[in-house]
Design an enzyme around this catalytic site. Sequence first.
Site, PDB file in Angstrom:
ATOM      1  N   ARG A  49       0.839  -1.203   0.000  1.00 29.14           N
ATOM      2  CA  ARG A  49       0.000   0.000   0.000  1.00 29.14           C
ATOM      3  C   ARG A  49       0.876   1.255   0.000  1.00 29.14           C
ATOM      4  O   ARG A  49       0.526   2.280  -0.594  1.00 29.14           O
ATOM      5  CB  ARG A  49      -0.944  -0.003   1.207  1.00 29.14           C
ATOM      6  CG  ARG A  49      -2.053  -1.041   1.077  1.00 29.14           C
ATOM      7  CD  ARG A  49      -2.893  -1.122   2.318  1.00 29.14           C
ATOM      8  NE  ARG A  49      -3.666   0.098   2.536  1.00 29.14           N
ATOM      9  CZ  ARG A  49      -4.319   0.362   3.668  1.00 29.14           C
ATOM     10  NH1 ARG A  49      -4.268  -0.492   4.676  1.00 29.14           N
ATOM     11  NH2 ARG A  49      -5.011   1.467   3.791  1.00 29.14           N
ATOM     12  N   HIS A  56      -5.776   7.898  12.241  1.00 30.97           N
ATOM     13  CA  HIS A  56      -5.483   6.455  12.186  1.00 30.97           C
ATOM     14  C   HIS A  56      -4.034   6.177  11.816  1.00 30.97           C
ATOM     15  O   HIS A  56      -3.715   5.057  11.396  1.00 30.97           O
ATOM     16  CB  HIS A  56      -6.430   5.765  11.188  1.00 30.97           C
ATOM     17  CG  HIS A  56      -7.864   5.806  11.636  1.00 30.97           C
ATOM     18  ND1 HIS A  56      -8.919   5.660  10.772  1.00 30.97           N
ATOM     19  CD2 HIS A  56      -8.404   6.029  12.856  1.00 30.97           C
ATOM     20  CE1 HIS A  56     -10.049   5.745  11.440  1.00 30.97           C
ATOM     21  NE2 HIS A  56      -9.777   5.984  12.705  1.00 30.97           N
ATOM     22  N   CYS A 112       7.835  -2.095  22.444  1.00 26.73           N
ATOM     23  CA  CYS A 112       8.271  -0.926  23.236  1.00 26.73           C
ATOM     24  C   CYS A 112       7.806   0.390  22.598  1.00 26.73           C
ATOM     25  O   CYS A 112       8.017   1.462  23.162  1.00 26.73           O
ATOM     26  CB  CYS A 112       9.797  -0.935  23.396  1.00 26.73           C
ATOM     27  SG  CYS A 112      10.719  -0.446  21.926  1.00 26.73           S
ATOM     28  N   CYS A 159      13.192  -4.290  16.158  1.00 31.54           N
ATOM     29  CA  CYS A 159      13.473  -3.053  16.902  1.00 31.54           C
ATOM     30  C   CYS A 159      14.908  -3.098  17.425  1.00 31.54           C
ATOM     31  O   CYS A 159      15.296  -4.068  18.092  1.00 31.54           O
ATOM     32  CB  CYS A 159      12.493  -2.943  18.071  1.00 31.54           C
ATOM     33  SG  CYS A 159      12.893  -1.621  19.231  1.00 31.54           S
ATOM     34  N   THR A 162     -16.170   9.615   3.394  1.00 29.47           N
ATOM     35  CA  THR A 162     -16.186   8.642   4.485  1.00 29.47           C
ATOM     36  C   THR A 162     -17.590   8.075   4.634  1.00 29.47           C
ATOM     37  O   THR A 162     -18.585   8.775   4.511  1.00 29.47           O
ATOM     38  CB  THR A 162     -15.716   9.260   5.819  1.00 29.47           C
ATOM     39  OG1 THR A 162     -15.721   8.247   6.838  1.00 29.47           O
ATOM     40  CG2 THR A 162     -16.575  10.430   6.253  1.00 29.47           C
ATOM     41  N   SER A 163     -17.635   6.758   4.912  1.00 29.88           N
ATOM     42  CA  SER A 163     -18.938   6.106   5.107  1.00 29.88           C
ATOM     43  C   SER A 163     -19.506   6.454   6.484  1.00 29.88           C
ATOM     44  O   SER A 163     -20.683   6.248   6.752  1.00 29.88           O
ATOM     45  CB  SER A 163     -18.775   4.591   4.978  1.00 29.88           C
ATOM     46  OG  SER A 163     -17.783   4.143   5.904  1.00 29.88           O
ATOM     47  N   ALA A 184     -15.285  13.827  -4.453  1.00 28.62           N
ATOM     48  CA  ALA A 184     -14.345  14.726  -3.774  1.00 28.62           C
ATOM     49  C   ALA A 184     -13.693  15.685  -4.766  1.00 28.62           C
ATOM     50  O   ALA A 184     -13.704  16.907  -4.566  1.00 28.62           O
ATOM     51  CB  ALA A 184     -13.268  13.892  -3.064  1.00 28.62           C
TER      52      ALA A 184
END
Length: 255
Positions: free
Chosen positions: A72, A122, A133, A156, A197-198, A240
């Site tokens: 993505r 988000h 951590c 990490c 947005t829904s 949009a």
Amino acid sequence: MATDQFASALALAREASRVEVFTGAGMSAESGLDTFRDAQTGLWTKVDPVAFASVDSWARDPEPMWAWYLWRGTVCRRAEPNPGHRAIADWSLLADVHVGVTTQNIDNLHERGGMDDVVHLHGSLFDYRCTICSRPWKGEVEFPDEPVARMAPPECPLCGNLVRPGVVWFGEQLPQDEWGRAEARMAAADLVVVVGTSGVVHPAAGLPLVAKHFGAKILEISPEETELSRIADVSWRTTAAQGLTQLVMGLTLDA
Ligand code: APR
């Protein structure tokens, strides 16, 4: 019908001096990015992205999810901001109006379309942190050229646990600082423009109602009726890119 809705939308925009644009996946649809609840395309048609974006999926088998988020990221980097993203930035440059963006999207198209200081409820496709951590990870990411089924997440450097996408999965808390910023902006707005947005995922979808409670007008720009249409003062059936471009063009002609 559409022209009446445009005229009503323009009337709301003309009166506004503090505008918050609240966006979802439909904002990036005309940039070629999939929404969540429209039919999925490509490699992920058989995967339910809503079920896939969960802590349990990550705990069970992180590699397919890491591959999905990096893919993505590739798709987002190849995409361009659409005229809707740019119209919002143009609006923010007009005199006597302050325009901000609060988004549910994890892409960076609002920023690349000219807006800074975007609230990301988000998270972001381009932020990463340690699963355990939570230390932010700033390593070099290898975005795949093609969709792949599995990729091993990095470890990490501090605690050795797996690095995860810096996004909010179902059942997880939203980042408290971003939530606080979004609430403050909704309370201060005199117009909230809801785009793409829904309105089915809470707590984010509750933000326009916060604004309405503080006296803001609500303008929805959406090709279909949504869960938020009933609280909108004007719900404009358009996309949009088309709606925001027409709206800001109308304001620019006023200027
Ligand atoms: N212009 C405007 N709206 C559009 C367009 C477009 N070109 N194309 C589709 N839409 C609308 C759809 O009609 C739908 O109402 O965008 C909305 C997209 O809804 P969802 O796919 O549910 O996306 P969103 O509302 O952003 O989802 C919220 O759910 O999966 C989680 O965390 C994820 O942030 C996401 C959250």
